[in-house]
Motif scaffolding. Sequence first.
Motif, PDB file in Angstrom:
ATOM      1  N   TYR A  60      27.799  25.667  50.047  1.00 28.56           N
ATOM      2  CA  TYR A  60      28.229  24.795  51.147  1.00 28.56           C
ATOM      3  C   TYR A  60      29.719  24.513  51.029  1.00 28.56           C
ATOM      4  CZ  TYR A  60      28.820  20.842  54.259  1.00 28.56           C
ATOM      5  OH  TYR A  60      29.262  20.004  55.251  1.00 28.56           O
ATOM      6  N   VAL A  61      30.399  24.610  52.177  1.00 27.26           N
ATOM      7  CA  VAL A  61      31.843  24.386  52.251  1.00 27.26           C
ATOM      8  C   VAL A  61      32.115  23.429  53.407  1.00 27.26           C
ATOM      9  CG1 VAL A  61      34.056  25.483  52.818  1.00 27.26           C
ATOM     10  CG2 VAL A  61      32.450  26.642  51.293  1.00 27.26           C
ATOM     11  N   ARG A  62      33.006  22.465  53.172  1.00 28.09           N
ATOM     12  CA  ARG A  62      33.418  21.579  54.267  1.00 28.09           C
ATOM     13  C   ARG A  62      34.904  21.284  54.151  1.00 28.09           C
ATOM     14  NH1 ARG A  62      34.681  16.451  54.825  1.00 28.09           N
ATOM     15  NH2 ARG A  62      33.907  15.830  52.770  1.00 28.09           N
ATOM     16  N   VAL A  63      35.599  21.387  55.289  1.00 31.98           N
ATOM     17  CA  VAL A  63      36.976  20.921  55.385  1.00 31.98           C
ATOM     18  C   VAL A  63      37.045  19.926  56.533  1.00 31.98           C
ATOM     19  CG1 VAL A  63      38.105  22.920  54.352  1.00 31.98           C
ATOM     20  CG2 VAL A  63      37.577  22.929  56.794  1.00 31.98           C
ATOM     21  N   SER A  64      37.908  18.927  56.394  1.00 30.04           N
ATOM     22  CA  SER A  64      37.900  17.799  57.315  1.00 30.04           C
ATOM     23  C   SER A  64      38.581  18.074  58.647  1.00 30.04           C
ATOM     24  CB  SER A  64      38.584  16.590  56.660  1.00 30.04           C
ATOM     25  OG  SER A  64      37.948  16.290  55.444  1.00 30.04           O
ATOM     26  N   THR A  65      39.590  18.918  58.652  1.00 25.02           N
ATOM     27  CA  THR A  65      40.313  19.193  59.892  1.00 25.02           C
ATOM     28  C   THR A  65      40.452  20.692  60.067  1.00 25.02           C
ATOM     29  OG1 THR A  65      42.517  19.258  58.895  1.00 25.02           O
ATOM     30  CG2 THR A  65      41.668  17.089  59.535  1.00 25.02           C
ATOM     31  N   GLY A  66      40.695  21.074  61.305  1.00 28.17           N
ATOM     32  CA  GLY A  66      40.867  22.490  61.593  1.00 28.17           C
ATOM     33  C   GLY A  66      42.078  23.085  60.912  1.00 28.17           C
ATOM     34  N   GLN A  67      43.033  22.229  60.532  1.00 23.78           N
ATOM     35  CA  GLN A  67      44.254  22.717  59.876  1.00 23.78           C
ATOM     36  C   GLN A  67      44.066  22.951  58.377  1.00 23.78           C
ATOM     37  OE1 GLN A  67      44.405  20.010  62.169  1.00 23.78           O
ATOM     38  NE2 GLN A  67      44.872  21.604  63.670  1.00 23.78           N
ATOM     39  N   GLY A  84      36.420  21.264  60.119  1.00 24.63           N
ATOM     40  CA  GLY A  84      36.896  20.217  61.007  1.00 24.63           C
ATOM     41  C   GLY A  84      35.894  19.101  61.174  1.00 24.63           C
ATOM     42  N   VAL A  85      35.092  18.849  60.122  1.00 22.70           N
ATOM     43  CA  VAL A  85      34.059  17.812  60.178  1.00 22.70           C
ATOM     44  C   VAL A  85      34.351  16.772  59.108  1.00 22.70           C
ATOM     45  CG1 VAL A  85      31.597  17.303  59.971  1.00 22.70           C
ATOM     46  CG2 VAL A  85      32.341  19.439  61.029  1.00 22.70           C
ATOM     47  N   ALA A 135      32.832  11.348  56.782  1.00 22.16           N
ATOM     48  CA  ALA A 135      32.233  10.094  57.225  1.00 22.16           C
ATOM     49  C   ALA A 135      31.112  10.320  58.220  1.00 22.16           C
ATOM     50  CB  ALA A 135      33.303   9.202  57.857  1.00 22.16           C
ATOM     51  N   LYS A 136      31.041  11.500  58.802  1.00 18.77           N
ATOM     52  CA  LYS A 136      30.006  11.759  59.797  1.00 18.77           C
ATOM     53  C   LYS A 136      28.643  11.868  59.135  1.00 18.77           C
ATOM     54  CE  LYS A 136      32.912  14.025  63.251  1.00 18.77           C
ATOM     55  NZ  LYS A 136      32.713  12.970  64.241  1.00 18.77           N
ATOM     56  N   VAL A 137      27.653  11.228  59.740  1.00 12.99           N
ATOM     57  CA  VAL A 137      26.295  11.272  59.202  1.00 12.99           C
ATOM     58  C   VAL A 137      25.715  12.666  59.351  1.00 12.99           C
ATOM     59  CG1 VAL A 137      23.960  10.370  59.464  1.00 12.99           C
ATOM     60  CG2 VAL A 137      25.909   8.828  59.675  1.00 12.99           C
ATOM     61  N   SER A 138      25.952  13.280  60.501  1.00 12.54           N
ATOM     62  CA  SER A 138      25.396  14.604  60.773  1.00 12.54           C
ATOM     63  C   SER A 138      26.484  15.662  60.718  1.00 12.54           C
ATOM     64  CB  SER A 138      24.734  14.618  62.156  1.00 12.54           C
ATOM     65  OG  SER A 138      24.245  15.911  62.456  1.00 12.54           O
TER      66      SER A 138
END
Length: 200
Positions: free
Chosen positions: A13-20, A45-46, A49-52
Amino acid sequence: MKPSTTQGTQLGYVRVSTGQQDEQLQLDALDKVNVLKRNRYIDKGVSGAKVSRPALDAMLEDAQPGDVITVYKLDRIGRSTAHVASLIADLAERGIFIRSIGDGLDSTTSTGRAMLQMLAIFAEMERDFNRERTIAGLAAAKAQGRVGGRPRVTDSAMNRQAQALRNAGESIPDIAKALGVSIATVYRVTKARARDNRDV
């Protein structure tokens, strides 16, 4: 019966907060531990803090007993220490393991499981601290003359108290009871605050 050893697929699983922001660091880490590209789930870009989060939700739905979920760091999958601990506990109940490369945590080992249990203890302490701060804040407000009638969660301090309890994993009804407001008010306030939150 929950498996005690890995028997399934290694998921990443990978997550980055902004598109930049660039997810390459996380992808490189997954490469080094041989997580196949077809088994990776990426939220780009997620905010944390977002629940989903669509990719995370899909991975959790796809994961099967014996699978190992691998992340670069635990903060990629959770909104708070309490949320991460709750998620790990749920995965353990399903017989799914978790490995955090950057944190050096691996629930496929006895040492890793012990460390994750400690994380759960700290998460519970965090929830207790948040409750205590909320109670102290309410007492201070009362001492300043804000008494009588049903208190309303309209000022920024009370908004923060509601959101802190929500981030710590408290249920909406429990928060409403603690703050003396309606369930609908807590939903409205915490949703508004969640939209305003941004990762740094």
